[in-house]
Structures are given as structure tokens and as C-alpha cells.
Design a protein around this motif. Structure first.
Motif, PDB file in Angstrom:
ATOM      1  N   GLU A   2      77.755  -1.002  41.639  1.00 58.33           N
ATOM      2  CA  GLU A   2      77.040   0.240  41.909  1.00 58.33           C
ATOM      3  C   GLU A   2      77.529   1.278  40.908  1.00 58.33           C
ATOM      4  OE1 GLU A   2      76.452   2.497  45.994  1.00 58.33           O
ATOM      5  OE2 GLU A   2      78.017   3.378  44.748  1.00 58.33           O
ATOM      6  N   SER A   3      76.591   1.908  40.222  1.00 55.99           N
ATOM      7  CA  SER A   3      76.965   2.910  39.226  1.00 55.99           C
ATOM      8  C   SER A   3      76.430   4.261  39.653  1.00 55.99           C
ATOM      9  CB  SER A   3      76.398   2.538  37.855  1.00 55.99           C
ATOM     10  OG  SER A   3      76.887   1.271  37.470  1.00 55.99           O
ATOM     11  N   ARG A   4      77.233   5.285  39.388  1.00 52.26           N
ATOM     12  CA  ARG A   4      76.840   6.633  39.786  1.00 52.26           C
ATOM     13  C   ARG A   4      76.882   7.572  38.577  1.00 52.26           C
ATOM     14  NH1 ARG A   4      80.343   4.675  43.049  1.00 52.26           N
ATOM     15  NH2 ARG A   4      81.952   5.922  42.045  1.00 52.26           N
ATOM     16  N   VAL A   5      75.949   8.483  38.617  1.00 50.55           N
ATOM     17  CA  VAL A   5      75.815   9.431  37.519  1.00 50.55           C
ATOM     18  C   VAL A   5      75.737  10.811  38.128  1.00 50.55           C
ATOM     19  CG1 VAL A   5      74.081  10.296  35.908  1.00 50.55           C
ATOM     20  CG2 VAL A   5      74.701   7.872  35.868  1.00 50.55           C
ATOM     21  N   GLU A   6      76.560  11.726  37.663  1.00 49.97           N
ATOM     22  CA  GLU A   6      76.434  13.092  38.151  1.00 49.97           C
ATOM     23  C   GLU A   6      76.876  14.113  37.107  1.00 49.97           C
ATOM     24  OE1 GLU A   6      78.723  14.247  41.587  1.00 49.97           O
ATOM     25  OE2 GLU A   6      77.347  15.905  42.013  1.00 49.97           O
ATOM     26  N   LYS A   7      78.133  13.983  36.655  1.00 44.58           N
ATOM     27  CA  LYS A   7      78.638  15.018  35.742  1.00 44.58           C
ATOM     28  C   LYS A   7      78.422  14.632  34.283  1.00 44.58           C
ATOM     29  CE  LYS A   7      82.424  15.700  38.807  1.00 44.58           C
ATOM     30  NZ  LYS A   7      83.824  15.394  38.831  1.00 44.58           N
ATOM     31  N   PHE A   8      78.232  15.631  33.478  1.00 45.01           N
ATOM     32  CA  PHE A   8      78.197  15.421  32.034  1.00 45.01           C
ATOM     33  C   PHE A   8      78.714  16.674  31.370  1.00 45.01           C
ATOM     34  CE2 PHE A   8      74.316  17.934  31.198  1.00 45.01           C
ATOM     35  CZ  PHE A   8      73.729  17.956  32.457  1.00 45.01           C
ATOM     36  N   PHE A   9      78.890  16.623  30.066  1.00 47.27           N
ATOM     37  CA  PHE A   9      79.426  17.764  29.342  1.00 47.27           C
ATOM     38  C   PHE A   9      78.412  18.185  28.291  1.00 47.27           C
ATOM     39  CE2 PHE A   9      81.626  19.656  25.766  1.00 47.27           C
ATOM     40  CZ  PHE A   9      82.506  20.536  26.373  1.00 47.27           C
TER      41      PHE A   9
END
Ligand SMILES: Cc1cc2nc3c(=O)[nH]c(=O)nc-3n(C[C@H](O)[C@H](O)[C@H](O)COP(=O)(O)OP(=O)(O)OC[C@H]3O[C@@H](n4cnc5c(N)ncnc54)[C@H](O)[C@@H]3O)c2cc1C
Lengths: 437, 187
Positions: B48-55
Motif C-alpha cells: 500500500e502506497s500513500r501520497v500526501e506531502k511534497f516540497f
């Protein structure tokens, strides 16, 4: 040869650097305006054409279009394309006829701004000028991409400056990187000399030599495309980056394009992206760069059709879309595929290493507004799309040089008023003039 | 090209994109983005992969919420098929990127889009990943994308949209050109 200048170096109104067609054109116009100036040239008149062009090169602009301020082509082959010696003679004659004040064998090694003037130092003398025109050329150095460093040492690397004829290239397979005018012309010449050629093609500009009974340069001028101004088009930076169209100065082919060189046996690959060990990796985007070039060519020809129809020009020829292999080469192995040499036909750039005025941006490009450089009294000429799409062509120098000469005269005038008051100011009128020029 | 964007509505904020281009031209640091995903093994071939923060734009950013994705393999691979295969995710990425690009370019060129649909196919010889034949690569041999576009524009203009979208696409570039990949193990 220009008039030999016997005056001694020192204070002068204007120093023009470079005696190519650009420097000579502005010199002629400054002379007409009575401006005291000198032209400093590191080699001879038309030096780039004497020492930096390959043997077989012909201009890709037709003779009828080869003109400079106060001089037009008057030979008997208006539709032909000059050889390099013919162009050298044309430029030499121009300098002589105008008595251009050229000092040859004078290499400028530094320009500094001091007390509102420019101190121009050469290997022979030193001048203090109120204004300077950089006419040193936009194509002095080859732009070679960083991947060049990763090629195995055994592979011979050349730029168009090292290439005079196919004999300069070691036996065995050749990779030509770049599919613009230089790359395609070199690939064709090497194929005709029996070489095994791979051509790495990134974005390129495709167009036929003749269209509807006329040379393509006729239409580019006639439709107003060549006259498009830097301050009126949408994205001038894109215009400035555009590579030279895939053209050759000859009528023997209807169109010099990827289909032509692949027909002669070249293997076409995508843009060279990286070199790992002895392996060359090419981009998988070949089909798209070819589609882009085909679409843009069709758009251009359609635009020309409007004008051509109005002139009653004959019907258009058909150009087949660029043929792209089902699975273009993605990798090659230097050893296995016998790549003995690589030619970097990846563009040119100017050389400003001797310029000590802080006017370069972070990418090393001159900061200028249509040739009016970001330092009062400093000007440029001959850069791609400098003021107009035609700026870097011989026939395109006249309008630019006239604008620059006029602006420069205005600048000299306003700065001497400032000086008469005992204070040297960069007169604001010079700046407002900038906008109206 | 004149910006006739106001005449069309593809739901793309062209002004904002053009402004960003203008601002970021002279601010190379702000243009540096870092994209992230976190992934956790769930058992079998399921992750399971999660994506939320980025720069980006010089600071930490986040999506409006966390997105999570399951990857697995189909039952014919003796897996439980709890999500799409990772290679299908690559196709999802390419489709998403090209289609977004088409919408942005169309808006900038003043072209109204009515519908845009893509069919993507990629062929692969699994002798590569199974280690049967060292001459067969692991990844795709080729990818084919077929677009079906209805727009108020000529065929040529539509073809030009699709070409320009590829030229500006990050995922197209990621797939078509080599990228250095560094995988570390933190012990
Ligand atoms: C391969 C090639 C083919 C081209 N074909 C065509 C064509 O067919 N038609 C066309 O219209 N245009 C063509 N061009 C574009 C353009 O016309 C030429 O590049 C032309 O040489 C530009 O003229 P210029 O006067 O701006 O610069 P140049 O001709 O390069 O002249 C600059 C001069 O400045 C001198 N110089 C440089 N640095 C210094 C220094 N520090 N001190 C003193 N002197 C210095 C140089 O020696 C040189 O003589 C071509 C360009 C290239 C590269």
C-alpha cells in the motif's frame, strides 16, 4: 581590405568589435552618421568565414537575398547560393568600398566600464570609448552537451569547427548528434563518402528548399515572418532557441530532411540522452519530435499558401510525413556498433569570456533589450532573433544595424549633454528612447 | 500566439499557469520540487502506497488529503489481486500526465475540448522479469497511446495539441529517457 587605420589608440566615440558582416554594416551606418569609430578585428575581415567553415559549405540563403546596407548582390546567379570564398570576397569588397576603419590582428581581451566609459583593451592597444558595439558573432563556439564527457576515450569527438571534409573523420561508424542544418548537411556528406552514419535527432525545423515555385526564403520574407519583431511575438526566448532549419544551399534536392538521409542509409535515433560505460542511450521521443516538425512545417506552408494564392503561384508539392521506424534504436554499443567518432552538431554559442561588464544572465546569455545591452552605451548585433526573426542572417543585419546606430547616436548625444554640465549621468532620455527604438 | 483562453472553458486556470511560468523564470530555486510516496508491504505481493506531502515553491506542501493506492498482481501470478500491478500504475501516470497536458495546452491555445479519452497499451515479455532470458528487458518493449478527442478545432490543431503535450510531459520524459535511480537500504 578596409582602410588601414593609422590613428593612434586612445579616446574615441565608438569601438565596434568584430569585422564580420555585422560589424562592417554598423560601421558603414555610423560613418554615414558622422560618428567617429574604429572596428577591432582579432583576425582578418570575415574571419569566421575564412577559418571556421567547412570546405563544401554554401550559404543557405539565396544570392539575391545576400545584401548589406548600401550594397546588394549584383552577380549573374541570383537564385544560386554562394560558396564561402565568394562570400569572403563580397564582405571584403564591402569593407573596401566603404573604407571601413578596421584594425585587423587586434584581439580584444577585455572591456570594462570605468567612469561612464568603456575601456577596451586588445593585444595591441587600449581605447576609451563612450559606446561599444559587440559584433563578435553569435556562433563562435560549439555548444556540446555534458554527456560528451562520458564517452569512452577511444571515440574521436569533433565539432563542426573541427570538420572540414569527410577525410577529417576517422574510418568506421560515425554518430552525428543533432539534426538541424549542420547535422543533416554533415550526415549527408558523410553518407555520400560511404560512411556508416547514425543520426541522433532531437527537435528540429523541417522545411522544403522551394515551395510553390519560389525559394522558401522568398516566402519567409514575403509573408512577414522574417520581419517579426522581438517585442511583438509571444515568446522571444523560444524564437531565440530555435535551431537552424534543415536546409542546404542547393537546388539538387527538393527537401533535405530525415527521410532523405535515412534513404541514403543513415540510421535515425532519438536525442542522445546519456552514455553509460560504452553504451549510448537515445530518447524514445523520436516519433514525437518528428510529428512536431511535420506539423509545424504544414502550419508554415499553410501560412505561405495565403500569400502564394494571392500571387497566383503554382500548386504546392506534397511532402510525405517523416518516416519513423516501428522501433527506433534506443541503445548502441560503441564497440559492438563500431562507433569511432561523434560529431556534435548541437548548436553554437557566442564567446564572451573577454567581456568584463556584468551583463550576462545566469545561463551566460547577454542581457539585452533588442540589442541594447543592459549597460548604457553597450550594444550587440547579429544575435539570433535580436530585434527580428531575421537578425542573425546577413540580409537581416540592415534593419537591426540601423536601429542600433540610431539609438547609439541618441545615446552619444544625450551623454555628452550630461558631460557638458560637468556631471556624467546615464541620461534617462537614453532609456525612454530605448522603448521607442 | 494570442491568448484567447477566456473564450474557452476546459476548467484549466491558464492565467495561473502563465503567471507561474513568469515568476519561476527568475526564481530557479522555487521551481525545485520534490515528489514523495511512502509504501508499506502488506503481505504477499501486495503493497500500500500513500501520497500526501511534497516540497515546492521553497517550502513543504501537502495535497488536500492523503491518497492511498494498492498494488498487487493478478491471480494468474498466484497473487491475490488486491490492486493493479505496478506497471499499470506507470500507464496511469502517463495517461494522467498527457491528458492534463492536452487540457492545459488546449486552454492556452483557445481550443474548447468536448471529450478526451485515451487507450494505453504496453507490451512486455515476462521472460525478462522471470529471469528466463537475459536478452529480454524487464520493462515495456513499447507503449502505444491512442487518443480519441472531440474538440472545436481542426484535425491538425488537435494533432498539434497531443504533440505539444508529449513535449511538455514529465511522465513521457521519465519513461522515454534514462533517469538515475538510487535505492538505499537503511539498517
Ligand atoms: C555554419 C554556419 C552557416 C551559416 N550560413 C548562413 C547563411 O547561409 N546565410 C546567412 O545569412 N547567415 C548564415 N549564418 C549566420 C551568420 O550570417 C554567420 O554566423 C555570420 O558569420 C555572422 O556574422 P557576424 O558579423 O555577426 O559574426 P562573425 O562573422 O562571426 O564575425 C565576428 C567577428 O568578430 C571577430 N571577433 C570575435 N571575438 C573577437 C575579439 N575578442 N576581438 C576582436 N575580434 C573578435 C571574429 O574574428 C569575427 O571576424 C551561418 C552561420 C553558421 C555558423
Amino acid at each position: 581590405m578596409g582602410q588601414s587605420v593609422t590613428r593612434s589608440a586612445g579616446a574615441i566615440d565608438v569601438v565596434v568589435i568584430g569585422a564580420g558582416h555585422a560589424g562592417l554594416a554598423v560601421s558603414y551606418l555610423l560613418g554615414k552618421r558622422g560618428v567617429d569609430h574604429v572596428v577591432l578585428e582579432r583576425g582578418e575581415i570575415a574571419n569566421s568565414w575564412r577559418y571556421e567553415r567547412r570546405d563544401s559549405l554554401r550559404l543557405l540563403t539565396p544570392n539575391w537575398q545576400t545584401r548589406l546596407p548600401g550594397r546588394a548582390y549584383d552577380g549573374d546567379d541570383p537564385d544560386g547560393f554562394m560558396t564561402v570564398p565568394e562570400l569572403i570576397r563580397f564582405i571584403d569588397d564591402y569593407a573596401a568600398a566603404n573604407g571601413a576603419p578596421v584594425r585587423t590582428d587586434t584581439t580584444v581581451t577585455s572591456i570594462r566600464r570605468e567612469n561612464g566609459r568603456y575601456r577596451v583593451t586588445s593585444n595591441r592597444d587600449c581605447w576609451t570609448a563612450r559606446a561599444v558595439v559587440l559584433a563578435t558573432g553569435a556562433f563562435n563556439l560549439a555548444s556540446v552537451p555534458p554527456v560528451a564527457r562520458d564517452l569512452p576515450a577511444g571515440v574521436r569527438q569533433l565539432t563542426p569547427f573541427d570538420y572540414r571534409s569527410p577525410e577529417c573523420v576517422p574510418r568506421g561508424g560515425v554518430l552525428v548528434v543533432g539534426a538541424s542544418a549542420s547535422g543533416l548537411q554533415l550526415a549527408e556528406e558523410l553518407l555520400q563518402a560511404g560512411r556508416q552514419v547514425t543520426l541522433a535527432a532531437g527537435e528540429h525545423v523541417r522545411m522544403p528548399r522551394r515551395y510553390r515555385g519560389r525559394d522558401i526564403f522568398y516566402w519567409l520574407s514575403r509573408t512577414g515572418i522574417h520581419d517579426e519583431r522581438y517585442d511583438e511575438i509571444d515568446d522571444v526566448q523560444r524564437g531565440r532557441r530555435l535551431p537552424a532549419p534543415q536546409l542546404i544551399g542547393s537546388h539538387r534536392l527538393p527537401i533535405l530532411d530525415l527521410n532523405h538521409v535515412s534513404g541514403l542509409g543513415a540510421r535515425i535515433a532519438g536525442r542522445l540522452m546519456s552514455v553509460q560505460g560504452g553504451r549510448l542511450l537515445f530518447s524514445g521521443s523520436l516519433r514525437n519530435v518528428c510529428s512536431l516538425a511535420d506539423l509545424k512545417m504544414q502550419r508554415l506552408l499553410k501560412k505561405i499558401d495565403g500569400t502564394a494564392d494571392a500571387e497566383g503561384a503554382p500548386a504546392a508539392g506534397q511532402y510525405e510525413p517523416t518516416r519513423v521506424d516501428e522501433t527506433p534504436t534506443l541503445t548502441m554499443d560503441v564497440q559492438r556498433d563500431d562507433i569511432q567518432s561523434v560529431i556534435w552538431a548541437t548548436g553554437y554559442r557566442p564567446d564572451y569570456r573577454w567581456l568584463d561588464v556584468p551583463v550576462l544572465d545566469r545561463k551566460g546569455r547577454l542581457r539585452h533589450d533588442g540589442g541594447i545591452v543592459d549597460s548604457p552605451g553597450l550594444y550587440a548585433l547579429g544575435l539570433p532573433f535580436m530585434r527580428r526573426r531575421k537578425s542573425s542572417f546577413i540580409f537581416g543585419i540592415e534593419d537591426d544595424a540601423r536601429d542600433i546606430a540610431d539609438h547609439l547616436v541618441g545615446y552619444l548625444h544625450s551623454s555628452s549633454r550630461g558631460k557638458a554640465n560637468g556631471i556624467y549621468t546615464d541620461d534617462p532620455t537614453a532609456r525612454s528612447y530605448r522603448r521607442s527604438a | 500566439m494570442t491568448n484567447t483562453a477566456s473564450a474557452v472553458d476546459n476548467g484549466v486556470n491558464v492565467e495561473a499557469l502563465l503567471d507561474a511560468r513568469e515568476v519561476l523564470t527568475d526564481a530557479p530555486d522555487a521551481a525545485r520540487f520534490v515528489w514523495r510516496a511512502e509504501s508499506e508491504w502488506k503481505g504477499g505481493t501486495h503493497a500500500e502506497s500513500r501520497v500526501e506531502k511534497f516540497f515546492g515553491l521553497g517550502e513543504e506542501q501537502r495535497h488536500v488529503r492523503e491518497f492511498s493506492y494498492d498494488t498487487d498482481h493478478p491471480e494468474i501470478f498466484a497473487s491475490e489481486d488486491k490492486g493493479s500491478t505496478p506497471v499499470e500504475f506507470v500507464l496511469v501516470g502517463l495517461a494522467g500526465c498527457l491528458t492534463a497536458g492536452i487540457a492545459a495546452v488546449a486552454s492556452n491555445r483557445g481550443i474548447q475540448l468536448n471529450s478526451v479519452a485515451a487507450m494505453i497499451e504496453a507490451d512486455m515479455n515476462i521472460q525478462g522479469i522471470l529471469g528466463i532470458d537475459a536478452d529480454v528487458r524487464n520493462g515495456f518493449n513499447s507503449i502505444t497511446v491512442n487518443y480519441q478527442i472531440d474538440a472545436d478545432a481542426s484535425e491538425e490543431d488537435i494533432a498539434a495539441l497531443v504533440a505539444q503535450s508529449q513535449k511538455r510531459s514529465a511522465v513521457f520524459d521519465i519513461i522515454a529517457n534514462p533517469t538515475n535511480v538510487n535505492v538505499w537500504v537503511n539498517l
